[in-house]
Scaffold this active site. Structure first.
Site, PDB file in Angstrom:
ATOM      1  N   LYS A 224      34.507 -14.100   3.011  1.00 11.48           N
ATOM      2  CA  LYS A 224      35.395 -15.027   2.295  1.00 11.48           C
ATOM      3  C   LYS A 224      36.190 -14.367   1.158  1.00 11.48           C
ATOM      4  O   LYS A 224      37.290 -14.808   0.855  1.00 11.48           O
ATOM      5  CB  LYS A 224      34.591 -16.207   1.738  1.00 11.48           C
ATOM      6  CG  LYS A 224      34.124 -17.183   2.816  1.00 11.48           C
ATOM      7  CD  LYS A 224      33.501 -18.415   2.187  1.00 11.48           C
ATOM      8  CE  LYS A 224      32.970 -19.364   3.238  1.00 11.48           C
ATOM      9  NZ  LYS A 224      32.450 -20.606   2.686  1.00 11.48           N
ATOM     10  N   ASP A 260      36.935 -25.518   1.621  1.00 11.42           N
ATOM     11  CA  ASP A 260      35.619 -25.988   1.158  1.00 11.42           C
ATOM     12  C   ASP A 260      35.798 -26.974  -0.003  1.00 11.42           C
ATOM     13  O   ASP A 260      35.143 -28.015  -0.060  1.00 11.42           O
ATOM     14  CB  ASP A 260      34.746 -24.805   0.702  1.00 11.42           C
ATOM     15  CG  ASP A 260      34.154 -24.039   1.873  1.00 11.42           C
ATOM     16  OD1 ASP A 260      34.007 -24.634   2.963  1.00 11.42           O
ATOM     17  OD2 ASP A 260      33.848 -22.843   1.715  1.00 11.42           O
TER      18      ASP A 260
HETATM   19  P1  NAP Z   1      25.740 -18.294  -2.156  1.00  4.65           P
HETATM   20  O1  NAP Z   1      27.084 -17.850  -2.553  1.00  4.65           O
HETATM   21  O2  NAP Z   1      24.748 -17.310  -1.649  1.00  4.65           O
HETATM   22  O3  NAP Z   1      25.077 -19.032  -3.447  1.00  4.65           O
HETATM   23  C1  NAP Z   1      23.789 -19.539  -3.400  1.00  4.65           C
HETATM   24  C2  NAP Z   1      23.521 -20.373  -4.663  1.00  4.65           C
HETATM   25  O4  NAP Z   1      22.267 -21.035  -4.482  1.00  4.65           O
HETATM   26  C3  NAP Z   1      23.419 -19.537  -5.919  1.00  4.65           C
HETATM   27  O5  NAP Z   1      23.933 -20.276  -6.997  1.00  4.65           O
HETATM   28  C4  NAP Z   1      21.899 -19.353  -6.041  1.00  4.65           C
HETATM   29  O6  NAP Z   1      21.464 -19.128  -7.359  1.00  4.65           O
HETATM   30  C5  NAP Z   1      21.411 -20.700  -5.577  1.00  4.65           C
HETATM   31  N1  NAP Z   1      20.027 -20.669  -5.109  1.00  4.65           N
HETATM   32  C6  NAP Z   1      19.569 -20.156  -3.946  1.00  4.65           C
HETATM   33  N2  NAP Z   1      18.240 -20.318  -3.858  1.00  4.65           N
HETATM   34  C7  NAP Z   1      17.851 -20.944  -5.005  1.00  4.65           C
HETATM   35  C8  NAP Z   1      16.596 -21.374  -5.501  1.00  4.65           C
HETATM   36  N3  NAP Z   1      15.465 -21.213  -4.793  1.00  4.65           N
HETATM   37  N4  NAP Z   1      16.561 -21.992  -6.689  1.00  4.65           N
HETATM   38  C9  NAP Z   1      17.698 -22.175  -7.414  1.00  4.65           C
HETATM   39  N5  NAP Z   1      18.901 -21.786  -6.997  1.00  4.65           N
HETATM   40  C10 NAP Z   1      18.978 -21.169  -5.800  1.00  4.65           C
HETATM   41  O7  NAP Z   1      25.816 -19.431  -1.034  1.00  4.65           O
HETATM   42  P2  NAP Z   1      26.976 -20.521  -0.831  1.00  4.65           P
HETATM   43  O8  NAP Z   1      28.011 -19.996   0.066  1.00  4.65           O
HETATM   44  O9  NAP Z   1      27.387 -21.022  -2.167  1.00  4.65           O
HETATM   45  O10 NAP Z   1      26.176 -21.647  -0.013  1.00  4.65           O
HETATM   46  C11 NAP Z   1      25.236 -22.473  -0.663  1.00  4.65           C
HETATM   47  C12 NAP Z   1      24.845 -23.596   0.287  1.00  4.65           C
HETATM   48  O11 NAP Z   1      25.977 -24.408   0.539  1.00  4.65           O
HETATM   49  C13 NAP Z   1      24.353 -23.122   1.658  1.00  4.65           C
HETATM   50  O12 NAP Z   1      23.233 -23.894   2.015  1.00  4.65           O
HETATM   51  C14 NAP Z   1      25.525 -23.425   2.579  1.00  4.65           C
HETATM   52  O13 NAP Z   1      25.089 -23.685   3.893  1.00  4.65           O
HETATM   53  C15 NAP Z   1      26.080 -24.677   1.921  1.00  4.65           C
HETATM   54  N6  NAP Z   1      27.493 -24.908   2.230  1.00  4.65           N
HETATM   55  C16 NAP Z   1      27.790 -26.129   2.758  1.00  4.65           C
HETATM   56  C17 NAP Z   1      29.098 -26.427   3.049  1.00  4.65           C
HETATM   57  C18 NAP Z   1      29.432 -27.750   3.639  1.00  4.65           C
HETATM   58  O14 NAP Z   1      30.555 -27.898   4.136  1.00  4.65           O
HETATM   59  N7  NAP Z   1      28.548 -28.720   3.576  1.00  4.65           N
HETATM   60  C19 NAP Z   1      30.134 -25.469   2.800  1.00  4.65           C
HETATM   61  C20 NAP Z   1      29.780 -24.239   2.238  1.00  4.65           C
HETATM   62  C21 NAP Z   1      28.443 -23.969   1.950  1.00  4.65           C
HETATM   63  P3  NAP Z   1      21.442 -17.626  -7.970  1.00  4.65           P
HETATM   64  O15 NAP Z   1      22.841 -17.351  -8.405  1.00  4.65           O
HETATM   65  O16 NAP Z   1      20.473 -17.730  -9.089  1.00  4.65           O
HETATM   66  O17 NAP Z   1      20.973 -16.719  -6.883  1.00  4.65           O
END
Ligand code: NAP
Length: 429
Positions: A224, A260
């Site tokens: 991305k 998004d």
């Molecule tokens: P990312 O860039 O890897 O970010 C992950 C985030 O989650 C970070 O802020 C991380 O905190 C936090 N996190 C992970 N495990 C955690 C835990 N055990 N406790 C507290 N915080 C935690 O991932 P992303 O792209 O943002 O995606 C995040 C989620 O959104 C995924 O599940 C993805 O499938 C979903 N998503 C959904 C859509 C939709 O259309 N519904 C679209 C995009 C993404 P740290 O910074 O502390 O590591």
């Protein structure tokens, strides 16, 4: 991504395949060549004469099975036994030619065992036509065309959309987009494929997107951000967010968008106004960034909470919003909107939530970006507390509908896209 050329002998699969593969910078795989190599014989004719057709078909299926997960290739095959293995995730193009055309093309070719006897060849030709029709996503009538003209027709007829990621097999985008093509009956002109692209392959993939004229490129993790310098232009919101999940090829110009944020904002706006509303966003990763910038764009007041405090500070400074402390969540009680933009609560950790249930109030709207399971612990808690909920599936759906409209210029069939997502997720859980 793979394109499969099928057709009777003499239909031009090899010559068209060579030209197409060269233009697309893809590998050409000729199934007959692989069969020959695996047979230990000197020619296809010899396999037929010595081992018989049944053995040939066995070898053909064995080679097709090996190519099942092959990507970034053009595969030419007579379409005998292997198509069931090759077809998933592919665009099948039937190079159709009349029997007279084929007879004329093969007049001086004595290597075709099945064409020795004209009557038998005609019988086989007639038998194969409905099979080709059944497998073909696109049909090109090649009778009066040169090789270059056939290739040009393929480029014009099929608008390819592609999702790239590493991994990519979990993505629901192909399901959603292909269901939309079907609902609007435009599946003959559009195809949505998935291709696993490693970070080191991104540059070549973008080159290929330009050469082939791929119409829409969906980017998921880890591309991305990395894709941005390879594009010609960015939509201003995508530029602010610093991430692109949607690339539109507008007559050779690659323009990056981020849908998004649109997905989350559209889903939220179905249940609440955003202007002057206060929102707590949990997370500071890609999804959180898109949502934070989207909320601010719509005039909401945002506070970011994140496990890694530095990332929360960095995002809030960049976006110009508040930063909260994860060890003091009391302030969220008075906020209007709570959003989980982390992966917490996703399968298999379905009993986890970052938001204490007792802090959720009936006046609030709660969005969870996690869509598997459909009802996360956070959403169940919010419902129990009397709050309005917005499931992650809605965000997924609306980022997909926005993308669909950018790629096709058509209004997205929202219900058909929602139906296929719900059905898939219900079957998964
Ligand atoms: P990312 O860039 O890897 O970010 C992950 C985030 O989650 C970070 O802020 C991380 O905190 C936090 N996190 C992970 N495990 C955690 C835990 N055990 N406790 C507290 N915080 C935690 O991932 P992303 O792209 O943002 O995606 C995040 C989620 O959104 C995924 O599940 C993805 O499938 C979903 N998503 C959904 C859509 C939709 O259309 N519904 C679209 C995009 C993404 P740290 O910074 O502390 O590591």
């Amino acid at each position: 991504m793979k394109l499969i050329l099928i057709g009777f002998m003499g239909s031009g699969k090899s010559s068209v395949g060579r030209t197409l593969a060269k233009k697309l910078q893809l590998e050409l795989v000729e199934l007959d060549r692989l069969v020959l190599k695996s047979s230990g014989r000197k020619s296809i004719k010899e396999i037929f004469e010595r081992d018989g057709e049944t053995r040939f078909r066995e070898l053909e299926i064995a080679q097709a099975k090996k190519l099942k997960n092959k990507n970034q290739a053009v595969i030419a095959t007579g379409g005998g036994g292997g198509l069931d293995w090759l077809r998933p995730g592919s665009q099948v193009i039937w190079l159709k030619a009349g029997f007279n055309t084929i007879t004329a093309r093969l007049k001086t070719d004595f290597t075709r065992p099945l064409f020795k006897n004209q009557a038998a060849a005609h019988k086989l030709f007639s038998f194969r036509q409905p099979l080709y029709r059944r497998y073909a996503d696109t049909i090109i009538e090649t009778d009066n065309l040169t090789i270059d003209q056939v290739v040009e027709q393929i480029r014009q007829k099929i608008k390819i959309c592609l999702i790239i990621g590493d991994p990519v097999s979990h993505s629901l985008s192909p399901l959603m987009h292909n269901a939309a093509y079907k609902a609007l009956e435009i599946g003959h002109g559009f195809v949505f494929l998935a291709s696993q692209v490693k970070p080191a392959e991104l540059k070549t993939t973008i080159k290929m997107v330009r050469v082939v004229g791929v119409r829409g490129l969906t980017c998921t993790i880890p591309h991305k951000t990395a894709v941005i310098p390879l594009l010609d232009r960015l939509d201003p919101v995508a530029e602010k967010i610093g991430a692109v999940n949607t690339v539109v090829n507008d007559h050779g110009q690659l323009i990056g968008y981020n849908t998004d944020w649109l997905g989350a904002i559209t889903a939220l706006e179905k249940v609440t106004k955003l202007k002057n509303k206060s929102a707590a966003v949990f997370g500071a990763g890609g999804a959180a960034r898109a949502i934070v910038f989207g909320l601010l764009k719509q005039g909401a007041k945002v506070t970011v909470f994140n496990r890694s405090v530095e990332k929360a500070w960095s995002l809030s400074r960049e976006a110009g919003c508040q930063c909260g402390f994860s060890n003091n969540l009391e302030p969220i009680k008075t906020m209007d909107i709570i959003i989980n933009a982390t992966s917490v609560g996703m399968v298999p950790q379905i009993n986890q939530s970052l938001v204490p249930k007792e802090l959720i109030r009936p006046h609030q709207v709660v969005l969870d970006v996690v869509y598997a399971p459909h009802q996360t612990k956070l959403l169940k808690d919010a419902t129990a507390q009397g709050a309005k909920i917005v499931p992650g599936l809605d965000m997924l759906l609306y980022q997909g509908t926005a993308q669909f409209e950018l790629y096709t210029g058509r209004r997205a069939p929202v219900s058909a896209m929602r139906r296929v997502l719900i059905k898939y997720l219900q079957n998964q859980l």
